[in-house]
Motif scaffolding. Structure first.
Motif, PDB file in Angstrom:
ATOM      1  N   PHE A  42       2.850  13.006  -7.869  1.00 29.33           N
ATOM      2  CA  PHE A  42       1.961  13.857  -8.659  1.00 29.33           C
ATOM      3  C   PHE A  42       1.883  15.255  -8.072  1.00 29.33           C
ATOM      4  O   PHE A  42       1.876  16.259  -8.801  1.00 29.33           O
ATOM      5  N   LEU A  43       1.795  15.353  -6.739  1.00 30.89           N
ATOM      6  CA  LEU A  43       1.766  16.676  -6.108  1.00 30.89           C
ATOM      7  C   LEU A  43       3.022  17.453  -6.449  1.00 30.89           C
ATOM      8  O   LEU A  43       2.970  18.664  -6.715  1.00 30.89           O
ATOM      9  N   LEU A  59       3.890  19.740   0.846  1.00 35.63           N
ATOM     10  CA  LEU A  59       3.970  18.331   0.497  1.00 35.63           C
ATOM     11  C   LEU A  59       4.162  17.478   1.745  1.00 35.63           C
ATOM     12  O   LEU A  59       3.589  16.398   1.878  1.00 35.63           O
ATOM     13  N   SER A  60       4.965  17.958   2.667  1.00 37.44           N
ATOM     14  CA  SER A  60       5.197  17.241   3.913  1.00 37.44           C
ATOM     15  C   SER A  60       3.909  17.096   4.712  1.00 37.44           C
ATOM     16  O   SER A  60       3.572  16.020   5.202  1.00 37.44           O
ATOM     17  N   ILE A  61       3.191  18.213   4.825  1.00 41.02           N
ATOM     18  CA  ILE A  61       1.939  18.178   5.585  1.00 41.02           C
ATOM     19  C   ILE A  61       0.926  17.262   4.908  1.00 41.02           C
ATOM     20  O   ILE A  61       0.279  16.431   5.556  1.00 41.02           O
ATOM     21  N   ALA A  62       0.799  17.416   3.584  1.00 42.74           N
ATOM     22  CA  ALA A  62      -0.160  16.593   2.846  1.00 42.74           C
ATOM     23  C   ALA A  62       0.186  15.114   2.951  1.00 42.74           C
ATOM     24  O   ALA A  62      -0.685  14.267   3.119  1.00 42.74           O
ATOM     25  N   SER A  63       1.485  14.807   2.869  1.00 42.10           N
ATOM     26  CA  SER A  63       1.902  13.405   2.948  1.00 42.10           C
ATOM     27  C   SER A  63       1.594  12.818   4.319  1.00 42.10           C
ATOM     28  O   SER A  63       1.176  11.664   4.440  1.00 42.10           O
ATOM     29  N   SER A  64       1.812  13.616   5.378  1.00 42.87           N
ATOM     30  CA  SER A  64       1.509  13.137   6.727  1.00 42.87           C
ATOM     31  C   SER A  64       0.026  12.838   6.864  1.00 42.87           C
ATOM     32  O   SER A  64      -0.374  11.819   7.437  1.00 42.87           O
ATOM     33  N   LEU A  65      -0.811  13.751   6.332  1.00 46.36           N
ATOM     34  CA  LEU A  65      -2.248  13.526   6.402  1.00 46.36           C
ATOM     35  C   LEU A  65      -2.645  12.292   5.612  1.00 46.36           C
ATOM     36  O   LEU A  65      -3.513  11.523   6.028  1.00 46.36           O
ATOM     37  N   ILE A  66      -1.996  12.097   4.459  1.00 44.35           N
ATOM     38  CA  ILE A  66      -2.299  10.925   3.641  1.00 44.35           C
ATOM     39  C   ILE A  66      -1.989   9.649   4.407  1.00 44.35           C
ATOM     40  O   ILE A  66      -2.758   8.692   4.415  1.00 44.35           O
ATOM     41  N   ASP A 113       0.821  -1.198   0.000  1.00 44.83           N
ATOM     42  CA  ASP A 113       0.000   0.000   0.000  1.00 44.83           C
ATOM     43  C   ASP A 113       0.862   1.257   0.000  1.00 44.83           C
ATOM     44  O   ASP A 113       0.498   2.295  -0.546  1.00 44.83           O
ATOM     45  N   MET A 114       2.054   1.153   0.593  1.00 48.02           N
ATOM     46  CA  MET A 114       2.961   2.294   0.595  1.00 48.02           C
ATOM     47  C   MET A 114       3.464   2.593  -0.808  1.00 48.02           C
ATOM     48  O   MET A 114       3.626   3.755  -1.199  1.00 48.02           O
ATOM     49  N   LEU A 115       3.701   1.541  -1.589  1.00 47.22           N
ATOM     50  CA  LEU A 115       4.142   1.738  -2.969  1.00 47.22           C
ATOM     51  C   LEU A 115       3.096   2.509  -3.760  1.00 47.22           C
ATOM     52  O   LEU A 115       3.422   3.381  -4.570  1.00 47.22           O
ATOM     53  N   ALA A 116       1.825   2.192  -3.531  1.00 48.63           N
ATOM     54  CA  ALA A 116       0.764   2.916  -4.231  1.00 48.63           C
ATOM     55  C   ALA A 116       0.720   4.371  -3.794  1.00 48.63           C
ATOM     56  O   ALA A 116       0.510   5.271  -4.607  1.00 48.63           O
ATOM     57  N   LEU A 117       0.946   4.626  -2.500  1.00 51.28           N
ATOM     58  CA  LEU A 117       0.895   5.998  -1.996  1.00 51.28           C
ATOM     59  C   LEU A 117       2.048   6.853  -2.506  1.00 51.28           C
ATOM     60  O   LEU A 117       1.954   8.083  -2.493  1.00 51.28           O
ATOM     61  N   LEU A 118       3.141   6.219  -2.938  1.00 48.04           N
ATOM     62  CA  LEU A 118       4.259   7.005  -3.460  1.00 48.04           C
ATOM     63  C   LEU A 118       3.847   7.832  -4.671  1.00 48.04           C
ATOM     64  O   LEU A 118       4.461   8.865  -4.966  1.00 48.04           O
ATOM     65  N   LEU A 139      -5.393   7.877   5.154  1.00 44.67           N
ATOM     66  CA  LEU A 139      -5.644   6.839   4.160  1.00 44.67           C
ATOM     67  C   LEU A 139      -4.971   5.516   4.470  1.00 44.67           C
ATOM     68  O   LEU A 139      -5.472   4.462   4.121  1.00 44.67           O
ATOM     69  N   SER A 140      -3.818   5.559   5.087  1.00 49.06           N
ATOM     70  CA  SER A 140      -3.066   4.323   5.222  1.00 49.06           C
ATOM     71  C   SER A 140      -2.965   3.814   6.646  1.00 49.06           C
ATOM     72  O   SER A 140      -2.823   2.622   6.875  1.00 49.06           O
ATOM     73  N   GLU A 141      -3.015   4.724   7.637  1.00 45.86           N
ATOM     74  CA  GLU A 141      -2.891   4.361   9.044  1.00 45.86           C
ATOM     75  C   GLU A 141      -1.623   3.552   9.292  1.00 45.86           C
ATOM     76  O   GLU A 141      -1.605   2.550  10.008  1.00 45.86           O
ATOM     77  N   LEU A 142      -0.540   3.975   8.661  1.00 50.35           N
ATOM     78  CA  LEU A 142       0.732   3.266   8.812  1.00 50.35           C
ATOM     79  C   LEU A 142       1.502   3.831   9.997  1.00 50.35           C
ATOM     80  O   LEU A 142       2.313   4.730   9.866  1.00 50.35           O
ATOM     81  N   THR A 143       1.217   3.338  11.181  1.00 50.09           N
ATOM     82  CA  THR A 143       1.918   3.711  12.413  1.00 50.09           C
ATOM     83  C   THR A 143       2.081   5.221  12.537  1.00 50.09           C
ATOM     84  O   THR A 143       3.182   5.750  12.710  1.00 50.09           O
ATOM     85  N   GLY A 144       0.951   5.932  12.457  1.00 49.35           N
ATOM     86  CA  GLY A 144       0.981   7.378  12.653  1.00 49.35           C
ATOM     87  C   GLY A 144       1.692   8.086  11.532  1.00 49.35           C
ATOM     88  O   GLY A 144       1.388   7.930  10.373  1.00 49.35           O
TER      89      GLY A 144
END
Length: 642
Positions: free
Chosen positions: A422-423, A462-469, A412-417, A473-478
């Protein structure tokens, strides 16, 4: 007479009744046998009996299978999938696969062999993993048996699930279209097996989804050592990502200072002629250090230059533009770009239609136009330094591949990359365009600093958006994974920005750019300011048309056209003959302002619109028992005939 008419109708009905009736193409039965291994892998055998009438089912059927699912923790993961065998009527059947959006398609049949009409039974056997969902009090298989994408009605669907041991403790079933919570199915369980069967037919785009719950421990869960190893790999990914970003930025900065800095700019003085007699296309080419807008702006300007000189005319029919050749012979010294346009239009009376229906032709003409100009002038006005950019891209690709291969990222992390990538593309293009906009009124230093400051702000965003993502969306350990996403976004952002910054004009190119800037100033000046210039030509239809293609090339056709409209208004008040100006080269909509119509013509030179149909995917991150529905869980897809 009445008796004769009644007899005729009876005979007609008997004749119609004797005609063969074409049966419906349908799935008579759809039976799925699902065996769960101790490690959680599934072996599935789907027995699908269809009725073929040579309509949609001509050579066989196909089965679509999604390769992503949402696990018990709400994470989107990519499932493994391997076809074991495909049979038809008890014999091995030729099959092939192809990738589709979000999954794989399996074709059963031979393209050179047509099926006999009637009933055929297909068996698709495949293996898939990562389909088990783990919860605190139980584990479960939440499985879309048939998928909700079949083109045919399914008379009866059933499924049997066999655990590797233990016993089934809970079952559920859902039927109907995607998202339905209807439960038109029978369920029974005994020991380690559960059996499901629909109680009414399923229509097209309807399916059967089942849930089987069983005690924890029957299917192995990841061990503590595995979890510790994953934690180490997560940190390795962060180090690879951040390290790759540092290397890429350092590389680009080093070579930008060496080869990418622009020569010193001269003073731009207003002028009313192109520097060194450049054509409109070359003005656009030099001004943008290459073509802008995919070359369509230069193409529009060149076509317009041919029109005002009498070689072609325009028919603007609102939904399309027709470039029509006149009888006037073309000069021998016509530029290569305009020569390619005239060649595409054809001889006297022939035309080139620009609309979506002729998209392929228009794209080919545009490509020939760009290639002709670039072949003659490449490297003369501008050094793209593409070799250095290629080196940066190569380093970036290696960095990201190292992150993917050695960073041990979850699927799922690969998909989120893709999201920060794109951003970063959009932020980078916006930053560059912003900096390019400042170049005409600011120094080179201000331009570069504007780009970098905007890029820094973009990286923070981008940092903020990625953290929110990650959290939402992923709930990958915070937020532990945000450095990886930001690093990938930063690498992509660096490539986008330096793709524009690495190129630099030659001394000749910079000199011509200064002259082009002077022409732009003249074209955008207010009429009163233009009249105060010494030696300025008097506005007239001839002067307006001569510079109109250059105004289009520089993107200032509207202010130039409106300046001409202002002059026309003055001419009308004075009763001058020029007030009846009507260009012979343009036949179009008479409504609205002339400047707006010309601007619309320029912007309409776009490529055809390509569309894709994404495959819908619906899943639930909760248990199949508490929030299940038809189409949820793993499995799914659909199919049809071919």
């Amino acid at each position: 007479m009445t008796r004769w008419l009644s007899g005729f109708c009876l005979a007609l009905l008997l004749a119609l009744a004797a005609l063969p009736v074409r049966a419906e193409e349908t799935i008579r039965t759809y039976n799925s046998d699902i065996r769960i291994a101790e490690n959680g892998d599934l072996t599935v055998a789907e027995t699908i009996t269809v009725n073929s009438e040579g309509d949609q089912i001509k050579r066989g059927i196909f089965r679509d299978f999604p390769l992503t699912m949402v696990d018990g923790n709400g994470r989107t993961v990519r499932a493994g999938f391997d076809v074991v065998s495909v049979t038809r009527d008890g014999h091995n059947e030729p099959w092939r696969t192809e990738s589709i959006t979000g999954g794989i398609r399996i074709y059963a049949g031979d393209k050179d062999v047509l099926l006999d009409d009637g009933q055929h039974t297909y068996v698709f056997t495949y293996k898939t993993d990562r389909q088990i969902r783990y919860f605190d009090d139980h584990d479960e298989l939440y499985w879309n048996v048939t998928g909700n994408g079949w083109q045919f009605r399914i008379g009866q669907a059933s499924a049997r699930v066999t655990l590797p041991g233990g016993r089934v403790i809970q079952t559920a079933a859902y039927t109907g279209p995607l998202g339905s919570t209807a439960r038109n199915a029978r369920m029974q369980s005994a020991g380690n097996q559960a059996v499901f069967s629909t109680t009414q037919p399923l229509g097209p785009q309807e399916g059967l989804t089942i849930v089987v719950g069983f005690p924890k421990g029957i299917v192995a869960t990841p061990s503590k050592d595995q979890k510790d190893a994953w934690w180490m790999r997560d940190n390795a990914g962060m180090l690879l990502g951040v390290g790759g970003l540092i290397v890429v930025v350092g590389y680009y900065m080093l070579f930008w200072v060496k080869v990418g800095r622009d020569p010193a700019r001269g003073v731009a003085v207003p002028r009313w002629d192109p520097p060194e007699g450049l054509s409109p296309a070359l003005v656009n080419y030099v001004d943008n250090k290459g073509f802008s807008g995919g070359g369509w702006t230069a193409f529009s300007a060149s076509a317009l230059d041919l029109a005002v000189k009498g070689y072609v005319t325009f028919d603007d029919l609102k939904d399309k533009i027709v470039i029509r050749r006149t009888d006037k012979p073309a000069p021998r010294d016509v530029g290569v770009g305009q020569a390619s346009i005239l060649s595409a239009v054809g001889g006297s009376g022939q035309s080139l239609v620009i609309d979506e229906a002729n998209g392929a032709t228009v794209q080919s003409v545009g490509s020939s136009f760009r290639q002709a100009i670039e072949k003659e002038h490449r490297g003369k006005y501008y050094h793209g330094n593409k070799g250095y950019v290629f080196g940066g891209v190569a380093i970036s690709v290696l960095s990201i591949l190292s992150l993917i291969v050695f960073g041990n990222l979850e699927p799922d992390m690969l998909a989120l990359l893709l999201i920060p990538a794109f951003l970063a593309v959009f932020l980078g293009i916006f930053a560059v365009k912003f900096g390019q906009g400042l170049r005409r009124g600011s120094s080179l230093f201000s331009k570069i600093m504007s780009i970098f400051m905007l890029a820094i702000f973009g990286l923070v965003g981008l940092s903020i958006a990625s953290s929110l993502i990650v959290v939402i969306l992923s709930e990958l350990t915070g937020g532990d994974h945000w450095p990886i996403l930001v690093s990938v976004g930063g690498i992509v952002l660096s490539n986008v920005i330096f793709f524009f910054l690495m190129g630099a004009p030659t001394p000749l190119g910079q000199k011509l750019s200064d002259g082009i800037e002077g022409l732009r100033i003249y074209l955008t000046l207010a009429e009163r300011d233009r009249m105060n210039m010494a030696g300025v030509p008097t506005m007239s239809p001839t002067h307006f048309e001569k510079l109109l293609p250059y105004a289009v090339a520089l993107g200032v056709e509207k202010p130039w056209s409106r300046a001409f409209e202002a002059w026309l208004a003055t001419a009308v008040a004075a009763g001058a003959a020029a007030s009846a100006y009507d260009p012979t080269w343009y036949n179009g909509n008479s409504g609205g302002r002339f400047g707006d119509r010309i601007g619309g013509f320029s912007s309409s030179m776009a490529g055809t619109i390509a569309s894709t149909i994404p495959a819908p995917k619906s899943s639930s991150s909760s248990s199949g028992f508490s929030g299940g529905s038809s189409g949820g869980g793993g499995g799914g897809g659909g199919g049809g005939g071919w």
